[in-house]
Design a protein around this motif. Structure first.
Motif, PDB file in Angstrom:
ATOM      1  N   TYR A 291     -43.148 -67.160 -41.459  1.00  0.00           N
ATOM      2  CA  TYR A 291     -43.441 -67.807 -40.173  1.00  0.00           C
ATOM      3  C   TYR A 291     -42.342 -67.503 -39.156  1.00  0.00           C
ATOM      4  O   TYR A 291     -42.631 -67.191 -37.992  1.00  0.00           O
ATOM      5  N   VAL A 292     -41.082 -67.570 -39.566  1.00  0.00           N
ATOM      6  CA  VAL A 292     -39.984 -67.239 -38.652  1.00  0.00           C
ATOM      7  C   VAL A 292     -40.134 -65.811 -38.138  1.00  0.00           C
ATOM      8  O   VAL A 292     -39.878 -65.529 -36.959  1.00  0.00           O
ATOM      9  N   GLU A 293     -40.587 -64.919 -38.997  1.00  0.00           N
ATOM     10  CA  GLU A 293     -40.687 -63.515 -38.601  1.00  0.00           C
ATOM     11  C   GLU A 293     -41.866 -63.219 -37.681  1.00  0.00           C
ATOM     12  O   GLU A 293     -41.970 -62.105 -37.164  1.00  0.00           O
ATOM     13  N   THR A 294     -42.735 -64.199 -37.441  1.00  0.00           N
ATOM     14  CA  THR A 294     -43.741 -64.018 -36.388  1.00  0.00           C
ATOM     15  C   THR A 294     -43.090 -64.027 -35.014  1.00  0.00           C
ATOM     16  O   THR A 294     -43.688 -63.595 -34.029  1.00  0.00           O
ATOM     17  N   ARG A 295     -41.854 -64.560 -34.945  1.00  0.00           N
ATOM     18  CA  ARG A 295     -41.088 -64.678 -33.703  1.00  0.00           C
ATOM     19  C   ARG A 295     -41.818 -65.529 -32.672  1.00  0.00           C
ATOM     20  O   ARG A 295     -41.652 -65.362 -31.475  1.00  0.00           O
ATOM     21  N   GLN A 296     -42.620 -66.467 -33.156  1.00  0.00           N
ATOM     22  CA  GLN A 296     -43.352 -67.380 -32.286  1.00  0.00           C
ATOM     23  C   GLN A 296     -43.014 -68.836 -32.582  1.00  0.00           C
ATOM     24  O   GLN A 296     -43.705 -69.745 -32.120  1.00  0.00           O
ATOM     25  N   LYS A 297     -41.974 -69.074 -33.352  1.00  0.00           N
ATOM     26  CA  LYS A 297     -41.630 -70.461 -33.678  1.00  0.00           C
ATOM     27  C   LYS A 297     -41.082 -71.183 -32.450  1.00  0.00           C
ATOM     28  O   LYS A 297     -40.541 -70.562 -31.531  1.00  0.00           O
ATOM     29  N   THR A 298     -41.241 -72.481 -32.468  1.00  0.00           N
ATOM     30  CA  THR A 298     -40.697 -73.336 -31.411  1.00  0.00           C
ATOM     31  C   THR A 298     -39.500 -74.087 -31.980  1.00  0.00           C
ATOM     32  O   THR A 298     -39.655 -74.902 -32.886  1.00  0.00           O
ATOM     33  N   GLY A 299     -38.315 -73.789 -31.495  1.00  0.00           N
ATOM     34  CA  GLY A 299     -37.120 -74.431 -32.045  1.00  0.00           C
ATOM     35  C   GLY A 299     -36.789 -73.893 -33.417  1.00  0.00           C
ATOM     36  O   GLY A 299     -36.631 -72.688 -33.611  1.00  0.00           O
TER      37      GLY A 299
ATOM     38  N   ALA B 237     -34.879 -78.092 -18.124  1.00  0.00           N
ATOM     39  CA  ALA B 237     -35.036 -76.938 -17.238  1.00  0.00           C
ATOM     40  C   ALA B 237     -35.449 -77.395 -15.847  1.00  0.00           C
ATOM     41  O   ALA B 237     -36.328 -78.246 -15.687  1.00  0.00           O
ATOM     42  N   ASP B 238     -34.821 -76.836 -14.815  1.00  0.00           N
ATOM     43  CA  ASP B 238     -35.179 -77.153 -13.434  1.00  0.00           C
ATOM     44  C   ASP B 238     -36.474 -76.457 -13.032  1.00  0.00           C
ATOM     45  O   ASP B 238     -37.271 -77.004 -12.268  1.00  0.00           O
ATOM     46  N   GLU B 239     -36.647 -75.257 -13.543  1.00  0.00           N
ATOM     47  CA  GLU B 239     -37.864 -74.493 -13.282  1.00  0.00           C
ATOM     48  C   GLU B 239     -38.299 -73.832 -14.581  1.00  0.00           C
ATOM     49  O   GLU B 239     -37.459 -73.507 -15.425  1.00  0.00           O
ATOM     50  N   VAL B 240     -39.611 -73.626 -14.731  1.00  0.00           N
ATOM     51  CA  VAL B 240     -40.137 -72.982 -15.929  1.00  0.00           C
ATOM     52  C   VAL B 240     -41.102 -71.884 -15.512  1.00  0.00           C
ATOM     53  O   VAL B 240     -41.991 -72.105 -14.674  1.00  0.00           O
ATOM     54  N   ILE B 241     -40.934 -70.710 -16.090  1.00  0.00           N
ATOM     55  CA  ILE B 241     -41.837 -69.579 -15.858  1.00  0.00           C
ATOM     56  C   ILE B 241     -42.601 -69.300 -17.147  1.00  0.00           C
ATOM     57  O   ILE B 241     -42.003 -69.103 -18.213  1.00  0.00           O
ATOM     58  N   ASP B 242     -43.923 -69.325 -17.058  1.00  0.00           N
ATOM     59  CA  ASP B 242     -44.786 -68.983 -18.186  1.00  0.00           C
ATOM     60  C   ASP B 242     -44.939 -67.462 -18.189  1.00  0.00           C
ATOM     61  O   ASP B 242     -45.588 -66.899 -17.299  1.00  0.00           O
TER      62      ASP B 242
ATOM     63  N   THR C 182     -47.062 -70.491 -22.576  1.00  0.00           N
ATOM     64  CA  THR C 182     -47.776 -71.642 -22.005  1.00  0.00           C
ATOM     65  C   THR C 182     -47.587 -72.913 -22.819  1.00  0.00           C
ATOM     66  O   THR C 182     -47.338 -73.998 -22.260  1.00  0.00           O
ATOM     67  N   LYS C 183     -47.668 -72.801 -24.141  1.00  0.00           N
ATOM     68  CA  LYS C 183     -47.646 -74.010 -24.970  1.00  0.00           C
ATOM     69  C   LYS C 183     -46.303 -74.733 -24.938  1.00  0.00           C
ATOM     70  O   LYS C 183     -46.224 -75.911 -25.307  1.00  0.00           O
ATOM     71  N   ASN C 184     -45.242 -74.042 -24.499  1.00  0.00           N
ATOM     72  CA  ASN C 184     -43.905 -74.651 -24.518  1.00  0.00           C
ATOM     73  C   ASN C 184     -43.346 -75.001 -23.142  1.00  0.00           C
ATOM     74  O   ASN C 184     -42.180 -75.372 -23.022  1.00  0.00           O
ATOM     75  N   VAL C 185     -44.184 -74.890 -22.104  1.00  0.00           N
ATOM     76  CA  VAL C 185     -43.721 -75.182 -20.749  1.00  0.00           C
ATOM     77  C   VAL C 185     -43.213 -76.621 -20.630  1.00  0.00           C
ATOM     78  O   VAL C 185     -42.119 -76.879 -20.101  1.00  0.00           O
ATOM     79  N   GLU C 186     -43.980 -77.571 -21.139  1.00  0.00           N
ATOM     80  CA  GLU C 186     -43.567 -78.976 -21.024  1.00  0.00           C
ATOM     81  C   GLU C 186     -42.335 -79.275 -21.872  1.00  0.00           C
ATOM     82  O   GLU C 186     -41.493 -80.094 -21.496  1.00  0.00           O
TER      83      GLU C 186
ATOM     84  N   GLY D 155     -36.851 -66.665 -23.439  1.00  0.00           N
ATOM     85  CA  GLY D 155     -37.045 -67.136 -24.811  1.00  0.00           C
ATOM     86  C   GLY D 155     -36.497 -68.541 -24.953  1.00  0.00           C
ATOM     87  O   GLY D 155     -35.763 -68.848 -25.899  1.00  0.00           O
ATOM     88  N   ALA D 156     -36.873 -69.413 -24.028  1.00  0.00           N
ATOM     89  CA  ALA D 156     -36.264 -70.744 -23.946  1.00  0.00           C
ATOM     90  C   ALA D 156     -36.828 -71.736 -24.949  1.00  0.00           C
ATOM     91  O   ALA D 156     -36.424 -72.900 -24.951  1.00  0.00           O
ATOM     92  N   SER D 157     -37.756 -71.300 -25.805  1.00  0.00           N
ATOM     93  CA  SER D 157     -38.372 -72.237 -26.741  1.00  0.00           C
ATOM     94  C   SER D 157     -37.992 -71.982 -28.195  1.00  0.00           C
ATOM     95  O   SER D 157     -38.459 -72.683 -29.087  1.00  0.00           O
ATOM     96  N   GLY D 158     -37.150 -71.008 -28.472  1.00  0.00           N
ATOM     97  CA  GLY D 158     -36.692 -70.759 -29.833  1.00  0.00           C
ATOM     98  C   GLY D 158     -35.482 -71.601 -30.180  1.00  0.00           C
ATOM     99  O   GLY D 158     -35.089 -72.511 -29.431  1.00  0.00           O
ATOM    100  N   SER D 159     -34.854 -71.301 -31.301  1.00  0.00           N
ATOM    101  CA  SER D 159     -33.687 -72.065 -31.742  1.00  0.00           C
ATOM    102  C   SER D 159     -32.532 -71.940 -30.753  1.00  0.00           C
ATOM    103  O   SER D 159     -31.966 -72.943 -30.294  1.00  0.00           O
ATOM    104  N   ILE D 160     -32.179 -70.711 -30.404  1.00  0.00           N
ATOM    105  CA  ILE D 160     -31.089 -70.495 -29.454  1.00  0.00           C
ATOM    106  C   ILE D 160     -31.512 -70.917 -28.060  1.00  0.00           C
ATOM    107  O   ILE D 160     -30.728 -71.495 -27.297  1.00  0.00           O
TER     108      ILE D 160
END
Length: 335
Positions: free
Chosen positions: A307-315, A197-202, A186-190, A160-165
């Motif tokens: 929107y937050v409760e979709t649990r798909q937010k970025t940051g 991040a040294d490595e990223v797993i989609d 996928t959309k948050n890999v970059e 879950g490397a793309s959320g707030s925490i």
């Protein structure tokens, strides 16, 4: 003053904008005119009182009642200007730009904070919206990562490397010289790569629990993972850091006595001035940045919460109060 209030547990629609009495700072407090705040996973949990068992825990830790909320104004993170200071306050003056976290009360035009609490002068050159998106996710990530001990040279996976925490965790782990593997969609890999991040797993393409790799630490920054699922991906003596899930309470106790793979939890989370000042230093040194997905006016708090409760937010998802502008910028028009 205007504030978002709720007097019963339930869906986002229980939130409403209302005129309430402005708080008055005690001798050791400052009154902050809020220009920006945020909607977090914690806010959603306090409002919904889910899972249901949390209603019986809230009175013990002082975060709510069994049948009704005791903190009617949500909102932890904030950024704004000091409107008034208590008689004993020396660190802040009226007009200072500040940021921090109050746990409750920031979804309003004004909030009181202990001057010795988790509040500090804003980093130079940072907007109110950016500053309001710093404290909660980063301090929670800090608390979790510290449970694992020194991170230098260790293999750390953040789920879950793309959320707030998660976005905070990637940057902080990188700062502490861990080898960071980020798991996101996928959309948050970059984005994850840009944060260090040294490595990223989609996770839409690969299940990290099935790839044969093992890690010293697995940090579930989004609360969707379980120890049973990922313990095979931990090295001997490895540590699992959850941020949600009552099941993990059982594993916390179990792994204290059985096995060499441990579940470690920071209970309760601790918000301190020292951590806010540490984050300020990182920001001013170019080592940390707030990631903002969307910004809504305070009046649209229900939409922001949904929107937050979709649990798909970025940051982070930010709320601006009165346009998010300081008093000196209001009323100028087009000049």
């Amino acid at each position: 003053m205007r504030a978002v209030v709720h007097d019963r547990y339930g869906p986002p629609e229980v939130l409403r904008l209302e005129d309430v009495e402005r708080p008055v700072p005690a001798d050791n407090e400052i009154l902050v005119r809020v220009h920006a705040t945020s909607v977090t996973r914690g806010d959603c949990g306090w409002r919904s009182a889910k899972p249901f068992i949390s209603r019986f825990i809230n009175p013990i830790v002082g975060t709510g009642g069994v049948f009704r909320p005791t903190h009617k104004i949500l909102g932890g993170e904030f950024a704004g200007e000091v409107e008034a200071v208590g008689a004993a306050v020396r660190e802040f003056d009226v007009g200072d730009r500040v940021f921090g976290t109050s746990l409750f009360g920031a979804h309003a035009e004004f909030v009181c904070m202990r001057a010795a609490g988790p509040v500090a002068h804003m980093p130079a050159g940072m907007s109110f919206e950016e500053a309001a998106a710093v404290s909660d996710g980063a301090i929670l990530a800090l608390g979790c990562l510290r449970k694992a001990g020194p991170l230098e040279g260790r293999q750390l996976l953040i789920y879950g490397a793309s959320g707030s925490i998660g976005t905070a965790g990637v940057q902080l782990a990188r700062y502490f010289d861990a080898h960071v593997t980020a798991v996101c969609n996928t959309k948050n890999v970059e984005l994850a790569r840009s944060l260090g991040a040294d490595e990223v797993i989609d996770y839409l393409q690969e299940d990290f629990t099935q790839n044969g790799e093992t890690y010293d630490v697995i940090f579930d920054a989004v609360g969707k993972l379980r120890f049973r699922r990922c313990r095979g991906s931990l090295k001997d003596g490895g540590i699992y850091l959850p941020t949600d899930g009552f099941e993990n309470g059982f594993w916390l106790l179990w792994t204290r006595r059985i096995g060499d793979k441990k579940v470690l939890v920071q209970i309760p989370p601790r918000y301190t001035k020292q951590d806010v000042l540490f984050l300020k230093e990182l920001i001013e040194a170019g080592k940390y940045r707030a990631v903002i997905d969307r910004s809504y006016p305070l009046e649209d708090v229900v939409d922001a919460t949904k929107y937050v409760e979709t649990r798909q937010k970025t940051g982070n998802v930010v709320l601006t109060v009165n346009g998010g502008r300081p008093r000196s910028e209001k009323g100028r028009g087009n000049q």
